[in-house]
Design an enzyme around this catalytic site. Sequence first.
Site, mmCIF file in Angstrom:
data_model
loop_
_atom_site.group_PDB
_atom_site.id
_atom_site.type_symbol
_atom_site.label_atom_id
_atom_site.label_comp_id
_atom_site.label_asym_id
_atom_site.label_seq_id
_atom_site.Cartn_x
_atom_site.Cartn_y
_atom_site.Cartn_z
ATOM 1 N N ARG A 9 0.871 -1.176 0.000
ATOM 2 C CA ARG A 9 0.000 0.000 0.000
ATOM 3 C C ARG A 9 0.904 1.221 0.000
ATOM 4 O O ARG A 9 2.071 1.142 0.349
ATOM 5 C CB ARG A 9 -0.889 0.001 1.243
ATOM 6 C CG ARG A 9 -1.943 -1.093 1.219
ATOM 7 C CD ARG A 9 -2.647 -1.193 2.554
ATOM 8 N NE ARG A 9 -3.175 0.100 2.952
ATOM 9 C CZ ARG A 9 -3.451 0.418 4.221
ATOM 10 N NH1 ARG A 9 -3.234 -0.430 5.197
ATOM 11 N NH2 ARG A 9 -3.944 1.611 4.502
ATOM 12 N N SER A 11 0.641 3.963 1.819
ATOM 13 C CA SER A 11 0.699 4.762 3.047
ATOM 14 C C SER A 11 2.132 4.770 3.591
ATOM 15 O O SER A 11 2.921 3.867 3.324
ATOM 16 C CB SER A 11 -0.248 4.205 4.106
ATOM 17 O OG SER A 11 0.278 3.032 4.682
ATOM 18 N N LYS A 81 -2.589 -7.341 11.964
ATOM 19 C CA LYS A 81 -3.959 -7.110 12.426
ATOM 20 C C LYS A 81 -4.910 -6.698 11.302
ATOM 21 O O LYS A 81 -6.108 -6.706 11.504
ATOM 22 C CB LYS A 81 -3.980 -6.117 13.590
ATOM 23 C CG LYS A 81 -3.843 -4.691 13.250
ATOM 24 C CD LYS A 81 -4.220 -3.902 14.494
ATOM 25 C CE LYS A 81 -4.175 -2.437 14.194
ATOM 26 N NZ LYS A 81 -4.566 -1.663 15.364
ATOM 27 N N ASP A 82 -4.388 -6.370 10.135
ATOM 28 C CA ASP A 82 -5.253 -6.084 8.985
ATOM 29 C C ASP A 82 -5.607 -7.342 8.193
ATOM 30 O O ASP A 82 -6.364 -7.272 7.227
ATOM 31 C CB ASP A 82 -4.584 -5.069 8.046
ATOM 32 C CG ASP A 82 -4.406 -3.711 8.705
ATOM 33 O OD1 ASP A 82 -5.176 -3.388 9.632
ATOM 34 O OD2 ASP A 82 -3.486 -2.965 8.300
ATOM 35 N N SER A 127 -12.418 2.155 16.292
ATOM 36 C CA SER A 127 -12.333 0.730 16.580
ATOM 37 C C SER A 127 -13.367 0.348 17.636
ATOM 38 O O SER A 127 -13.391 0.904 18.736
ATOM 39 C CB SER A 127 -10.905 0.410 17.060
ATOM 40 O OG SER A 127 -10.918 -0.664 17.971
ATOM 41 N N LEU A 128 -14.238 -0.593 17.299
ATOM 42 C CA LEU A 128 -15.246 -1.055 18.265
ATOM 43 C C LEU A 128 -14.564 -1.681 19.472
ATOM 44 O O LEU A 128 -15.032 -1.560 20.599
ATOM 45 C CB LEU A 128 -16.178 -2.082 17.604
ATOM 46 C CG LEU A 128 -16.976 -1.617 16.388
ATOM 47 C CD1 LEU A 128 -17.790 -2.775 15.807
ATOM 48 C CD2 LEU A 128 -17.905 -0.469 16.759
ATOM 49 N N ARG A 129 -13.452 -2.346 19.231
ATOM 50 C CA ARG A 129 -12.681 -2.971 20.308
ATOM 51 C C ARG A 129 -12.160 -1.930 21.293
ATOM 52 O O ARG A 129 -12.314 -2.075 22.511
ATOM 53 C CB ARG A 129 -11.491 -3.735 19.682
ATOM 54 C CG ARG A 129 -10.483 -4.299 20.660
ATOM 55 C CD ARG A 129 -9.274 -4.875 19.927
ATOM 56 N NE ARG A 129 -8.504 -3.848 19.233
ATOM 57 C CZ ARG A 129 -7.618 -3.044 19.812
ATOM 58 N NH1 ARG A 129 -7.363 -3.152 21.093
ATOM 59 N NH2 ARG A 129 -6.978 -2.133 19.101
ATOM 60 N N ARG A 130 -11.556 -0.862 20.772
ATOM 61 C CA ARG A 130 -11.031 0.184 21.658
ATOM 62 C C ARG A 130 -12.163 0.934 22.350
ATOM 63 O O ARG A 130 -12.088 1.229 23.537
ATOM 64 C CB ARG A 130 -10.166 1.162 20.859
ATOM 65 C CG ARG A 130 -8.818 0.561 20.469
ATOM 66 C CD ARG A 130 -8.059 1.448 19.497
ATOM 67 N NE ARG A 130 -6.747 0.896 19.181
ATOM 68 C CZ ARG A 130 -6.110 1.091 18.035
ATOM 69 N NH1 ARG A 130 -6.660 1.819 17.078
ATOM 70 N NH2 ARG A 130 -4.930 0.557 17.841
ATOM 71 N N ARG A 147 -10.991 8.677 11.276
ATOM 72 C CA ARG A 147 -10.472 7.778 10.238
ATOM 73 C C ARG A 147 -9.228 8.376 9.605
ATOM 74 O O ARG A 147 -8.918 9.544 9.788
ATOM 75 C CB ARG A 147 -11.543 7.525 9.156
ATOM 76 C CG ARG A 147 -12.621 6.559 9.600
ATOM 77 C CD ARG A 147 -12.196 5.109 9.431
ATOM 78 N NE ARG A 147 -12.137 4.716 8.028
ATOM 79 C CZ ARG A 147 -11.101 4.100 7.458
ATOM 80 N NH1 ARG A 147 -10.024 3.862 8.140
ATOM 81 N NH2 ARG A 147 -11.138 3.749 6.196
ATOM 82 N N ARG A 153 -4.676 11.095 11.459
ATOM 83 C CA ARG A 153 -5.305 11.116 12.787
ATOM 84 C C ARG A 153 -4.575 12.057 13.730
ATOM 85 O O ARG A 153 -5.193 12.748 14.539
ATOM 86 C CB ARG A 153 -5.358 9.707 13.375
ATOM 87 C CG ARG A 153 -6.304 8.825 12.593
ATOM 88 C CD ARG A 153 -6.567 7.534 13.307
ATOM 89 N NE ARG A 153 -6.601 6.427 12.353
ATOM 90 C CZ ARG A 153 -6.905 5.189 12.675
ATOM 91 N NH1 ARG A 153 -7.172 4.878 13.926
ATOM 92 N NH2 ARG A 153 -6.924 4.250 11.755
ATOM 93 N N CYS A 240 -14.982 -9.046 9.755
ATOM 94 C CA CYS A 240 -14.774 -7.609 9.556
ATOM 95 C C CYS A 240 -14.474 -6.917 10.872
ATOM 96 O O CYS A 240 -14.117 -7.551 11.856
ATOM 97 C CB CYS A 240 -15.974 -7.002 8.841
ATOM 98 S SG CYS A 240 -17.551 -7.641 9.368
HETATM 99 N N1 LIG Z 1 -6.050 0.076 12.262
HETATM 100 C C1 LIG Z 1 -5.071 0.307 11.246
HETATM 101 C C2 LIG Z 1 -3.717 -0.189 11.623
HETATM 102 N N2 LIG Z 1 -3.270 -1.376 11.159
HETATM 103 C C3 LIG Z 1 -1.995 -1.589 11.664
HETATM 104 C C4 LIG Z 1 -1.649 -0.491 12.433
HETATM 105 C C5 LIG Z 1 -0.339 -0.348 13.080
HETATM 106 C C6 LIG Z 1 -0.147 -1.196 14.290
HETATM 107 C C7 LIG Z 1 0.086 -2.657 14.102
HETATM 108 O O1 LIG Z 1 0.768 -3.076 13.149
HETATM 109 O O2 LIG Z 1 -0.401 -3.425 14.915
HETATM 110 C C8 LIG Z 1 -2.736 0.416 12.422
HETATM 111 C C9 LIG Z 1 -2.830 1.732 13.086
HETATM 112 C C10 LIG Z 1 -3.424 1.714 14.473
HETATM 113 O O3 LIG Z 1 -4.292 0.892 14.806
HETATM 114 O O4 LIG Z 1 -3.038 2.562 15.272
#
Ligand SMILES: NCc1[nH]cc(CCC(=O)O)c1CC(=O)O
Length: 308
Positions: A9, A11, A81-82, A127-130, A147, A153, A240
């Site tokens: 990607r 980014s 985590k993605d 994040s629903l988790r956070r 977002r 952010r 998701c």
């Molecule tokens: N939600 C997107 C995301 N996917 C991976 C990271 C970086 C942290 C990682 O690799 O665990 C982030 C940013 C974040 O949640 O702050």
Amino acid sequence: MRKIVVGSRQSALALTQTNWVIERLKSFGLPFEFEVKKIVTKGDRILDVTLSKVGGKGLFVKEIEQALLSGEIDMAVHSMKDMPAMLPPGLMIGCVPKRVDVRDVLISKDNQPLDKLPSGAIVGTSSLRRAAQLKAFRPDLVIEPIRGNIDTRMRKLKEESFSAIILAAAGLERMQWNGNITEFLPVDISLPAVGQGALAIECRENDAELLALLDKLNDKDTALAVKAERAFLRTLEGGCQVPIAAYANVADDRVSLTGLVAEPDGGTILKEKMESEDPEALGVNLAYKLKEQGADEILEKVYKDNQA
Ligand SMILES: NCc1[nH]cc(CCC(=O)O)c1CC(=O)O
């Protein structure tokens, strides 16, 4: 000399992670050269919509997986985590490098820690988790979606009405932006996302030559931990964006896994811990333990509300 085409990607975080992996692979001194190919994913194109409403984490991965399957690229570096719980046939995670800090962090405008934020302060997280865990700890805070990439952010924290935002320590550390961190949140306040802090190097299952190279970058304990966390996620069918968290620790080949399923408002939080030498069975068993306590009902409601 084989040239390995690495999809990424565009980014800043994705490119940093990709270049880090390439440097490590080059350091083994083997006859490979590397080329980075940037790929714009659906997740990158629709940054203005709440992620959970448009299909979740798979959005960042799908186009890259198509490029792997078509042979356009040979490997890709993802944030673990993605990664969706299931990979398409023909692809695999070729290695898991050593994990960095797994924790979530708070970044606040006036450098105020979580327990000093005033009642009613606005905290940004999509994040629903956070959100669920934050609500359970500080029901008096107001949570609003935010977002964009990490840099976006950070800018929104400065320019908009947020008192604080929550991010993963790992991304900030890899970007060397950890100087901005106000507070590392302990895992018993904010249990991390499955795979947080780890990378996944994805490649084709039949690329034996590349797999042999990637194996040199694999960290056994991280791979065991991630296996347990992802078995937990898969068993809960957490496809998701979901209020699911898990964190595994490994010591002397024994895996200890804490897993959590929460109502998005933090009203109910199911959380259990188990240990085993078999990470796969551990993740599955822990998921069933939470299912017995009502995890499926919580998750079904989240999916239904998302479609509405
Ligand atoms: N939600 C997107 C995301 N996917 C991976 C990271 C970086 C942290 C990682 O690799 O665990 C982030 C940013 C974040 O949640 O702050």
